[in-house]
Write an enzyme that holds these catalytic residues in place. Sequence first.
Site: not given
Length: 645
Positions: A116, A200, A235, A297
Amino acid sequence: MFKSVLVANRGEIACRVFRTARAMGIRTIAVYSEADADALHVREADEAVLIGPAAARESYLVAEKVLQAAKDTGAEAIHPGYGFLSENADFAEAVMAAGIIWIGPKPDSIRAMGLKDAAKKLMIEAGVPVTPGYQGEDQSDETLTAEANRIGFPVLIKAVAGGGGKGMKKVDRAEDFADGLASARREGQSSFGDPRVLIESYITRPRHIEVQVFGDSHGTVVHLNERDCSLQRRHQKVIEEAPAPGMDQATRDAVTAAAVRAAKAVNYQGAGTIEFIADASDGLKADRIWFMEMNTRLQVEHPVTEAITGVDLVEWQFRVAAGEPIPLKQDEIGINGWAMEARLYAEDPANGFLPSIGRLEHFVLPGDPRRPYAAYDVRIDTGVMQGGEVSQFYDPMIAKLIVHGNTREAAAEALADAAGDVEVWPVKTNAAFLVNCLEHPRFVSGDVDTGFIAAEEAVLTTFTLSDHGLQGAAREVRFEDGINGVGRDPFAPWESWTEAAGLRLNASPSLKQTLFVDGVRTVIEIDDAIAAQHSHFEPERGTTIYFESGAPFRVSSLSPRGAAAGPASDGSLRAPMPGKIVAAPAVAGDTVAKGAPIVVLEAMKMEHALVAPFDGVVQSVSVVVGDQVGDGVVLAVVTPVESLP
């Protein structure tokens, strides 16, 4: 086109890929672990190969075993599904080096988007807006703590190699950062072999918007519009829909264009998803939507895109992998109606969503021939069947329910009806929770964000048998208080098995009946005029499992014997399921506050913290990190403060 394909996965996604392969006349090959010997994907394949013990790290995650199975069966292509090895660039390279077609993006693209932190730097260079945060190389506790303080709480800690919510922790206060960091690192290491994290800024009213992209070997990249995956819990996505509610065409054009730029930046081929985080505090605006990550994917939620576009994404994967161009041009891909998908998990919403394992003694999904009355069309993607086992070793998702309607309201109503027709016993599921979500006024109006479930959890996890349901239960349960103790026909005259009261001429008799619903004594007044037939299942004499709106209710005319006393009141913390101890932050003698983590158990690919039930002192911790424990084992004991000498 290749003639055979091996799916390097299990369960629902393996069955899904096999469905398209069969339609195209392609031979199907399954791999399976010892725990999956009788699994549905093994039964549906033309050929199946055992690759190891139950634990994924000894079977599905061992690239050499999967590749050897492909060689032994003469597989011409490998489809990785999602999860496991699907985003493993080294595995993709090994497949291609063996002369087998890899149904996925090129290894370089996987690597570019797999981490990421590196992906965000690449997106900045490509002109794609990214979420503010820290993606640096320095992974020391001191630097990460300082960066979190600089960004400002709340923050999200995310494993750089993570996905599916694993290795992701929201931290609201600076004093909780160290615990959140340690947990994210553990999950990152356990699930992806990489403990590194990024940080973040946490968006206050976030919505999760993602764009399906597709590239081919001829340089073409298209998008298939967006999906909204904002309905999440910790999440993990719960309900997805396409298109996104409240998305105007100008914003859609901006987001999909950014997604195509992102895919082109890594020369992408095959199916992929560009995920964005949106600040929905003032609706969806193009300048308030940021790149979050790319999944290289197929996604779990791909069926909603298939439903609104009429495209079989797995067929496209096959064709692109075989060197063919994308079948449609961008201007030929539209949006038809609205689609929604709900993930049916083996978990107990009324008990903190703990995963539920065991044998599926009764397993009926909407559209089942045993329940032909459904007034809606539903697509079911599943990898389990009645009599099968839900194992501790794998993800708890057991099925996906997908519907399509002309409008969002029609799709939501159909999906609520479908979830309400789910019948599973004794394994617990989230079906009734899904119904509550889909019928909640905020969801119906489109007022959702990723915090919706947490904010409304008390309402969403409350399940009560209705008065109408009680009437039906009274008719359906086979009472054992009939003549000579013989169970009575549920449609026998009421007078023969209950007491009539308040009889009136030319009126239905007023009859009272004592029932035990989930062990709780309930006295109802039966209205003989009400027709209250609902589906039910009888696991044993004298007991009926009555299904209403996706929830099972155990109903009996007899007081339950040996009923569980409920949560331990003595401060004993027991393992809710088999698993591995991955942390023990408390030791004997520690003074702890209510909610403080005492022991952390890893099971079904997620961490579950067992916390102090009240303010008190830790009397004992009977496990150490690395221990494998069974269901119900006492792991620690906490004594309340007021009971101390």
